[in-house]
Scaffold this motif. Structure first.
Motif, PDB file in Angstrom:
ATOM      1  N   ILE A   1      35.332  36.353  42.533  1.00 26.86           N
ATOM      2  CA  ILE A   1      34.837  37.059  41.345  1.00 26.86           C
ATOM      3  C   ILE A   1      35.015  36.184  40.102  1.00 26.86           C
ATOM      4  O   ILE A   1      34.154  36.150  39.221  1.00 26.86           O
ATOM      5  CB  ILE A   1      35.518  38.447  41.169  1.00 26.86           C
ATOM      6  N   PHE A   2      36.114  35.421  40.073  1.00 31.30           N
ATOM      7  CA  PHE A   2      36.336  34.509  38.947  1.00 31.30           C
ATOM      8  C   PHE A   2      35.212  33.472  38.866  1.00 31.30           C
ATOM      9  O   PHE A   2      34.602  33.270  37.814  1.00 31.30           O
ATOM     10  CB  PHE A   2      37.697  33.826  39.096  1.00 31.30           C
ATOM     11  N   ILE A   3      34.912  32.856  40.012  1.00 29.77           N
ATOM     12  CA  ILE A   3      33.856  31.834  40.047  1.00 29.77           C
ATOM     13  C   ILE A   3      32.504  32.429  39.661  1.00 29.77           C
ATOM     14  O   ILE A   3      31.748  31.845  38.886  1.00 29.77           O
ATOM     15  CB  ILE A   3      33.793  31.190  41.457  1.00 29.77           C
ATOM     16  N   LEU A   4      32.210  33.635  40.183  1.00 26.99           N
ATOM     17  CA  LEU A   4      30.924  34.276  39.898  1.00 26.99           C
ATOM     18  C   LEU A   4      30.757  34.575  38.417  1.00 26.99           C
ATOM     19  O   LEU A   4      29.691  34.364  37.835  1.00 26.99           O
ATOM     20  CB  LEU A   4      30.798  35.574  40.696  1.00 26.99           C
ATOM     21  N   ARG A   5      31.827  35.112  37.787  1.00 25.80           N
ATOM     22  CA  ARG A   5      31.731  35.467  36.378  1.00 25.80           C
ATOM     23  C   ARG A   5      31.652  34.227  35.510  1.00 25.80           C
ATOM     24  O   ARG A   5      30.949  34.187  34.517  1.00 25.80           O
ATOM     25  CB  ARG A   5      32.947  36.309  35.923  1.00 25.80           C
TER      26      ARG A   5
END
Lengths: 187, 193
Positions: free
Chosen positions: A159-163
């Motif tokens: 989720i960190f990478i996606l955001r």
């Protein structure tokens, strides 16, 4: 004859499963296990497990699986076509109506009510998958020992990478799958 | 003509690719389609994507197939729909054909299971990401009815397990009533419209 039966069974499954996913399951069971005895209940449970683990809608997966077991590749093709046939006709009709009348005020109103609903439905499905990922099949629990730490880690990083970088989501999914497999091999 | 061919190829490749990596059907493919067709290719608007999803969800059959039909139809008419149907059903068809031959070995393999489990975590993250974007857009509109509908629909489906069909019917009616009331108000204020 068997091909015709396969077509008709999966036609009915495609016709009456509204709401997708799990809504189709009891219908498939009724046709495939109870009415035609094409699969035993154990085989059917295996089928559901496989359908959950592999890509694609559950009804299409079932059509392929049952079709192959009963009548080989032609069976799979016929069952799959039967399964999507009702959707094709009805959805094309609705699409035509939608594009013709979407400017009407009442239709605009209905759609403005449906858009937040769809967001809610996606959120709900997402939360169910999140719970499955973190706590497994038994669902949410307050016991911290039931938490799958690898999955929590993968989820957080993903989720960190996606955001942050907005990459293609498919790489994120594949990446977390590969890391998940690698961790399993190492431990 | 060449351009047309290019669109079909793009439609087929996109839906094939999405379908091949979509575990868990329906609601997983919708966020991915949104990313692909709204954010990357910019072929349709976010609002229209949600409209099409609503239609896909209220029609019989698999949501992923229905959404693919609508997208194909929207981009390139009936032949576009045929292309996206093929793109969507081929990956599960091929995968299941292979798996139904080796299914017991597949089911009991722990590494396969770990990879799938890891992918599920990725899927959950992708959905969470899309929900955050879509949800914050609903809040940004500052329309109290939309927010209530969204929260209400979430509670009804997640906590009470109410059939999605009923939720869709009720929320569609709320939207229609809202717009009719707005129109009445405008008329009362003396606006000819």
């Amino acid at each position: 004859m068997i091909l015709l039966k396969l077509f008709w069974s999966f036609f009915q499954i495609g016709m009456f499963s509204i709401g997708g996913g799990m809504a189709a399951m009891p219908l498939i069971q009724n046709q495939v296990v109870n009415l035609h005895h094409w699969l035993t209940l154990t085989e059917f449970t295996d089928l559901i497990t496989i359908a959950e683990m592999t890509p694609g809608p559950i009804a299409i997966n079932s059509a392929t699986f049952v079709g192959i077991r009963i009548a080989g590749i032609p069976g799979a093709i016929v069952a799959t076509i039967g399964c999507i046939f009702p959707s094709c006709v009805i959805v094309s009709l609705l699409a035509w109506i939608y594009f013709k009348f979407k400017e009407l005020t009442v239709v605009q109103g209905i759609l403005s009510g449906l858009r937040p609903t769809i967001v809610a439905l996606i959120a709900s499905a997402g939360l169910s998958i999140f719970i499955l990922v973190v706590w497994g099949e038994d669902g949410f629990s307050t016991n911290p020992l039931t938490i799958n730490l690898v999955s929590v880690l993968l989820f957080t990083v993903a989720i960190f990478i996606l955001r942050k970088w907005k990459p293609n989501p498919i790489y994120v999914m594949l990446g977390s799958g590969i890391i998940g497999g690698a961790i399993d091999l190492l431990i | 003509m060449k351009n047309q061919k290019h669109v079909y190829r793009r439609l087929f490749a996109s839906t094939f690719y999405l379908s091949a990596f979509t575990f868990g059907g329906g609601y997983v493919i919708i966020p991915l389609m949104k990313k692909k067709f709204v954010d990357d290719l910019q072929w349709i608007e976010e609002e229209e994507m949600l409209n099409l999803t609503a239609i896909a969800q209220s029609s019989p059959g698999a949501v992923a197939v229905n959404a693919a039909i609508l997208l194909g139809y929207r981009v390139a008419g009936i032949s576009g729909a045929l292309v996206t149907i093929l793109g969507t059903i081929l990956p599960p068809f091929i995968t299941l054909s292979i798996i139904s031959i080796f299914y017991t070995a597949f089911r009991d393999n722990t590494v396969v299971n770990a990879v799938l489990k890891g992918m599920q975590a990725g899927v959950a993250a992708v959905i969470a990401d899309v929900v955050m974007s879509l949800g914050s857009n609903v809040f940004k509109q500052k329309d109290i009815v939309s927010v209530i509908v969204m929260v209400g629909a979430f509670i009804s489906t997640f906590f009470f397990g109410i059939n999605v069909m009923y939720i869709i019917l009720v929320c569609g009616c709320i939207g229609a009533v809202k717009i009719l009331i707005q129109m009445k108000k405008v008329q009362k204020d003396g606006d000819p419209q």
